[in-house]
Scaffold this motif. Structure first.
Motif, PDB file in Angstrom:
ATOM      1  N   THR A  23       0.758  -1.309   0.016  1.00 27.23           N
ATOM      2  CA  THR A  23       0.072  -0.354   0.153  1.00 27.23           C
ATOM      3  C   THR A  23       0.289   1.186  -0.029  1.00 27.23           C
ATOM      4  OG1 THR A  23      -0.482   0.349   2.901  1.00 27.23           O
ATOM      5  CG2 THR A  23      -1.351  -1.326   1.205  1.00 27.23           C
ATOM      6  N   VAL A  24       2.575   0.706   0.188  1.00 27.64           N
ATOM      7  CA  VAL A  24       2.930   2.248   0.561  1.00 27.64           C
ATOM      8  C   VAL A  24       4.244   2.895  -0.962  1.00 27.64           C
ATOM      9  CG1 VAL A  24       2.779   2.731   2.962  1.00 27.64           C
ATOM     10  CG2 VAL A  24       4.275   1.124   2.274  1.00 27.64           C
ATOM     11  N   LEU A  25       4.634   1.554  -1.301  1.00 27.63           N
ATOM     12  CA  LEU A  25       5.119   1.351  -2.398  1.00 27.63           C
ATOM     13  C   LEU A  25       5.142   1.380  -3.193  1.00 27.63           C
ATOM     14  CD1 LEU A  25       7.829  -2.180  -1.191  1.00 27.63           C
ATOM     15  CD2 LEU A  25       8.207   0.680  -0.690  1.00 27.63           C
ATOM     16  N   THR A  26       5.822   2.078  -4.686  1.00 26.62           N
ATOM     17  CA  THR A  26       4.984   2.725  -5.638  1.00 26.62           C
ATOM     18  C   THR A  26       5.536   2.151  -6.453  1.00 26.62           C
ATOM     19  OG1 THR A  26       6.674   4.711  -5.664  1.00 26.62           O
ATOM     20  CG2 THR A  26       5.067   5.182  -4.701  1.00 26.62           C
ATOM     21  N   VAL A  27       5.160   1.862  -7.632  1.00 27.40           N
ATOM     22  CA  VAL A  27       5.882   0.900  -8.810  1.00 27.40           C
ATOM     23  C   VAL A  27       6.762   2.030 -10.058  1.00 27.40           C
ATOM     24  CG1 VAL A  27       4.840  -1.616  -8.500  1.00 27.40           C
ATOM     25  CG2 VAL A  27       2.983   0.518 -10.012  1.00 27.40           C
ATOM     26  N   PRO A  28       7.543   1.541 -10.495  1.00 26.73           N
ATOM     27  CA  PRO A  28       7.973   2.475 -11.524  1.00 26.73           C
ATOM     28  C   PRO A  28       7.718   2.860 -12.658  1.00 26.73           C
ATOM     29  CG  PRO A  28       9.439   0.524 -11.953  1.00 26.73           C
ATOM     30  CD  PRO A  28       7.826   0.274 -10.535  1.00 26.73           C
ATOM     31  N   PHE A  29       5.072   2.972 -12.641  1.00 33.63           N
ATOM     32  CA  PHE A  29       5.036   2.246 -14.089  1.00 33.63           C
ATOM     33  C   PHE A  29       3.769   3.263 -13.444  1.00 33.63           C
ATOM     34  CE2 PHE A  29       6.685  -1.640 -13.628  1.00 33.63           C
ATOM     35  CZ  PHE A  29       7.516  -2.035 -14.909  1.00 33.63           C
ATOM     36  N   VAL A  30       3.233   4.100 -14.742  1.00 36.16           N
ATOM     37  CA  VAL A  30       1.588   4.901 -14.798  1.00 36.16           C
ATOM     38  C   VAL A  30       0.753   3.851 -15.584  1.00 36.16           C
ATOM     39  CG1 VAL A  30       3.299   7.136 -14.642  1.00 36.16           C
ATOM     40  CG2 VAL A  30       2.524   6.031 -16.718  1.00 36.16           C
ATOM     41  N   ALA A  31      -0.181   3.911 -15.128  1.00 35.55           N
ATOM     42  CA  ALA A  31      -1.542   3.875 -16.117  1.00 35.55           C
ATOM     43  C   ALA A  31      -2.010   4.604 -16.532  1.00 35.55           C
ATOM     44  CB  ALA A  31      -2.889   3.341 -14.377  1.00 35.55           C
ATOM     45  N   LEU A  32      -2.221   4.482 -18.001  1.00 40.98           N
ATOM     46  CA  LEU A  32      -2.732   4.823 -19.407  1.00 40.98           C
ATOM     47  C   LEU A  32      -4.625   4.573 -18.611  1.00 40.98           C
ATOM     48  CD1 LEU A  32      -0.549   5.291 -21.630  1.00 40.98           C
ATOM     49  CD2 LEU A  32      -0.320   6.680 -19.825  1.00 40.98           C
ATOM     50  N   GLY A  33      -5.594   5.642 -19.512  1.00 41.64           N
ATOM     51  CA  GLY A  33      -7.356   5.143 -19.318  1.00 41.64           C
ATOM     52  C   GLY A  33      -7.414   5.959 -20.080  1.00 41.64           C
ATOM     53  N   SER A  70      -6.396  10.014 -19.886  1.00 42.53           N
ATOM     54  CA  SER A  70      -6.024   9.791 -18.389  1.00 42.53           C
ATOM     55  C   SER A  70      -4.600   9.111 -18.308  1.00 42.53           C
ATOM     56  CB  SER A  70      -6.884   9.026 -17.542  1.00 42.53           C
ATOM     57  OG  SER A  70      -6.579   7.853 -17.518  1.00 42.53           O
ATOM     58  N   VAL A  71      -3.771   9.736 -17.244  1.00 43.73           N
ATOM     59  CA  VAL A  71      -2.325   9.226 -16.757  1.00 43.73           C
ATOM     60  C   VAL A  71      -2.620   9.356 -14.944  1.00 43.73           C
ATOM     61  CG1 VAL A  71      -0.056   9.381 -16.596  1.00 43.73           C
ATOM     62  CG2 VAL A  71      -1.133  10.147 -18.813  1.00 43.73           C
ATOM     63  N   ARG A  72      -1.821   8.263 -14.273  1.00 44.09           N
ATOM     64  CA  ARG A  72      -2.498   7.783 -13.280  1.00 44.09           C
ATOM     65  C   ARG A  72      -1.149   7.829 -12.839  1.00 44.09           C
ATOM     66  NH1 ARG A  72      -7.811   6.348 -14.229  1.00 44.09           N
ATOM     67  NH2 ARG A  72      -8.987   7.860 -13.537  1.00 44.09           N
ATOM     68  N   ASP A  73      -0.232   8.698 -12.008  1.00 39.55           N
ATOM     69  CA  ASP A  73       1.401   8.390 -11.655  1.00 39.55           C
ATOM     70  C   ASP A  73       1.022   8.484  -9.789  1.00 39.55           C
ATOM     71  OD1 ASP A  73       4.006   8.488 -11.505  1.00 39.55           O
ATOM     72  OD2 ASP A  73       3.769  10.020 -11.471  1.00 39.55           O
ATOM     73  N   GLY A  74       2.643   7.410  -9.474  1.00 44.54           N
ATOM     74  CA  GLY A  74       2.685   7.990  -7.860  1.00 44.54           C
ATOM     75  C   GLY A  74       1.709   5.875  -7.451  1.00 44.54           C
ATOM     76  N   LEU A  75       1.700   5.162  -8.307  1.00 42.51           N
ATOM     77  CA  LEU A  75       0.560   3.917  -8.080  1.00 42.51           C
ATOM     78  C   LEU A  75       1.567   2.953  -7.235  1.00 42.51           C
ATOM     79  CD1 LEU A  75      -0.315   2.861 -11.802  1.00 42.51           C
ATOM     80  CD2 LEU A  75      -1.675   4.531  -9.927  1.00 42.51           C
ATOM     81  N   SER A  76       0.360   2.399  -6.332  1.00 42.96           N
ATOM     82  CA  SER A  76       1.586   1.361  -4.985  1.00 42.96           C
ATOM     83  C   SER A  76       1.377   0.158  -5.959  1.00 42.96           C
ATOM     84  CB  SER A  76       0.476   1.490  -3.851  1.00 42.96           C
ATOM     85  OG  SER A  76      -1.514   0.874  -3.950  1.00 42.96           O
ATOM     86  N   ILE A  77       1.546  -0.792  -5.195  1.00 45.62           N
ATOM     87  CA  ILE A  77       1.904  -2.229  -5.981  1.00 45.62           C
ATOM     88  C   ILE A  77       0.044  -2.731  -5.816  1.00 45.62           C
ATOM     89  CG2 ILE A  77       2.433  -4.659  -6.001  1.00 45.62           C
ATOM     90  CD1 ILE A  77       4.626  -3.973  -4.238  1.00 45.62           C
ATOM     91  N   PHE A  78      -0.803  -2.775  -4.633  1.00 47.21           N
ATOM     92  CA  PHE A  78      -1.941  -2.686  -5.566  1.00 47.21           C
ATOM     93  C   PHE A  78      -2.762  -2.266  -6.174  1.00 47.21           C
ATOM     94  CE2 PHE A  78      -1.676  -4.493  -0.556  1.00 47.21           C
ATOM     95  CZ  PHE A  78      -1.507  -5.933  -1.729  1.00 47.21           C
ATOM     96  N   GLU A  79      -2.458  -0.406  -6.355  1.00 50.52           N
ATOM     97  CA  GLU A  79      -2.973   0.672  -6.854  1.00 50.52           C
ATOM     98  C   GLU A  79      -2.891   0.228  -8.541  1.00 50.52           C
ATOM     99  OE1 GLU A  79      -3.899   3.686  -4.957  1.00 50.52           O
ATOM    100  OE2 GLU A  79      -1.750   3.588  -5.940  1.00 50.52           O
ATOM    101  N   ALA A  80      -1.458  -0.943  -8.617  1.00 53.42           N
ATOM    102  CA  ALA A  80      -1.187  -0.958 -10.090  1.00 53.42           C
ATOM    103  C   ALA A  80      -1.947  -2.472 -10.949  1.00 53.42           C
ATOM    104  CB  ALA A  80       0.303  -1.078 -10.500  1.00 53.42           C
ATOM    105  N   PHE A  81      -2.072  -3.534  -9.830  1.00 56.36           N
ATOM    106  CA  PHE A  81      -2.267  -4.444 -10.150  1.00 56.36           C
ATOM    107  C   PHE A  81      -3.518  -4.241 -10.166  1.00 56.36           C
ATOM    108  CE2 PHE A  81      -4.414  -8.116  -9.164  1.00 56.36           C
ATOM    109  CZ  PHE A  81      -4.213  -9.139  -9.817  1.00 56.36           C
ATOM    110  N   GLY A  82      -4.914  -3.264  -9.230  1.00 55.07           N
ATOM    111  CA  GLY A  82      -5.920  -2.821 -10.036  1.00 55.07           C
ATOM    112  C   GLY A  82      -5.823  -2.702 -11.194  1.00 55.07           C
TER     113      GLY A  82
END
Length: 341
Positions: A23-33, A70-82
């Motif tokens: 929930t706190v560690l971020t991943v080196p990815f952004v989500a596009l949508g 849309s570009v979502r940055d600063g994603l946690s592992i769980f957010e990225a997976f979602g």
């Protein structure tokens, strides 16, 4: 009994720690949508998205929607997976959107400038298509250039040293023909009033023998016609096509969209050529979710678009502004249009 509880707690600790880290560690990815979509024939915050003044405006209805990603940055592992399992988003390396060594502020400013440039290109392309007269306007004035305290973006350049200015290249020629230190007398129109200003030229960065003014000239509507675009906090150049179509729709009889819901995307240059964009699949999703049944696709994006077309969305391939207008006229008349198949 106590031993069993201790064993269970010991087994749960790694799971709890992993969950907390996720929930706190971020991943080196952004989500596009899919991002927001705006009707260029409508209003935002009480203002016309494409505001035309100084001439009669033809009534419009329906939709000519521009679309965004849309570009979502600063994603946690769980957010990225979602986002990854959502089916409506994709993950890309963060460096593709926010290159290392370039600040977020610099990227945002670049995107905003691209959007501003697309507005200017859209206006000129539409005016050229309609064979309407244009004037030479200043699109940019360098903050550290010789003209920074004298000229402003939006100034119309009427003449330089008494020579009429009828095209942006005339400004370049007039300035480069003078040596550094020369004084220019410039007749400009600002806020519907003419005045004469004087500017002492600096040295051109790439040629010490030529004068430098520090401006970027372009074209725009001839007064009293005035065109303003009223969308804030949007970046990138991909709204150009839809802005041009909205302006043409407002300045010509009839309705390009036939009163229906049309959306689209595409860059545009001042000659009306439509260029490719990124994130076509997300823009199509945004359009379909908003209610669009027809989508204008830049020709260079067609191969990707036809593989990811949302159900119920009709694609129309577009190469230039003239073709886009013709395709919309055919569409509203019930005629065959060229798709991406």
């Amino acid at each position: 009994m106590n031993r069993r509880i201790l064993t269970l707690v010991a087994a749960l600790i790694p799971v709890l720690v992993l969950g907390a880290l996720g929930t706190v560690l971020t991943v080196p990815f952004v989500a596009l949508g899919p991002g927001p979509t705006f009707n260029t024939l409508g209003k935002v915050d009480g203002k016309e998205v494409v505001d035309v003044r100084g001439t009669e405006v033809d009534p419009t209805s329906g939709h000519l929607n521009m679309t965004t990603v849309s570009v979502r940055d600063g994603l946690s592992i769980f957010e990225a997976f979602g986002f990854w399992v959502s089916g409506k988003h994709g993950l890309v390396p963060r460096a593709e959107v926010y290159p290392p060594g370039v600040s977020r502020d610099e990227i945002d400013k670049s995107n905003q400038q691209d959007f501003k440039d697309s507005e200017g290109n859209a206006e000129v392309a539409a005016l050229h298509y309609l064979n309407m007269p244009t004037v030479v306007l200043l699109r940019k004035v360098a903050e550290d250039g010789p003209a920074k305290d004298v000229l402003k973006p939006g100034d119309e350049i009427i003449s330089i040293n008494d020579a009429p200015i009828t095209a942006p290249k005339d400004v370049v020629t007039a300035v480069s023909s003078q040596r550094p230190g020369a004084e220019l007398s410039m007749r400009v129109r600002r806020d519907n009033a003419e005045e004469t200003v004087r500017v002492t030229l600096g040295t051109r960065p790439d040629d010490k023998d030529k004068g430098y003014l520090g401006v970027t000239p372009g074209e725009g509507a001839r007064p009293p016609l005035q065109v303003d675009f009223n969308l804030a906090d949007i970046g990138g150049p991909s709204a150009g096509l839809m802005f041009s179509l909205a302006l043409i729709d407002k300045l010509t009889p009839g309705e390009l969209d036939g009163g229906k819901f049309v959306a689209g995307t595409g860059t545009i240059d001042q000659d009306g050529k439509v260029g490719p964009i990124g994130g076509i699949q997300y823009k199509m999703m945004a359009a379909r979710d908003a209610g669009a049944e027809t989508f204008l696709v830049p020709a260079a994006n067609c191969n990707e678009a036809k593989q990811r077309t949302p159900d119920g969305l009709r694609l129309i391939k577009v190469e230039n502004l003239t073709g886009a207008v013709q395709s919309l006229n055919d569409f509203t008349a019930g005629k065959q249009t060229v798709g991406c198949g």
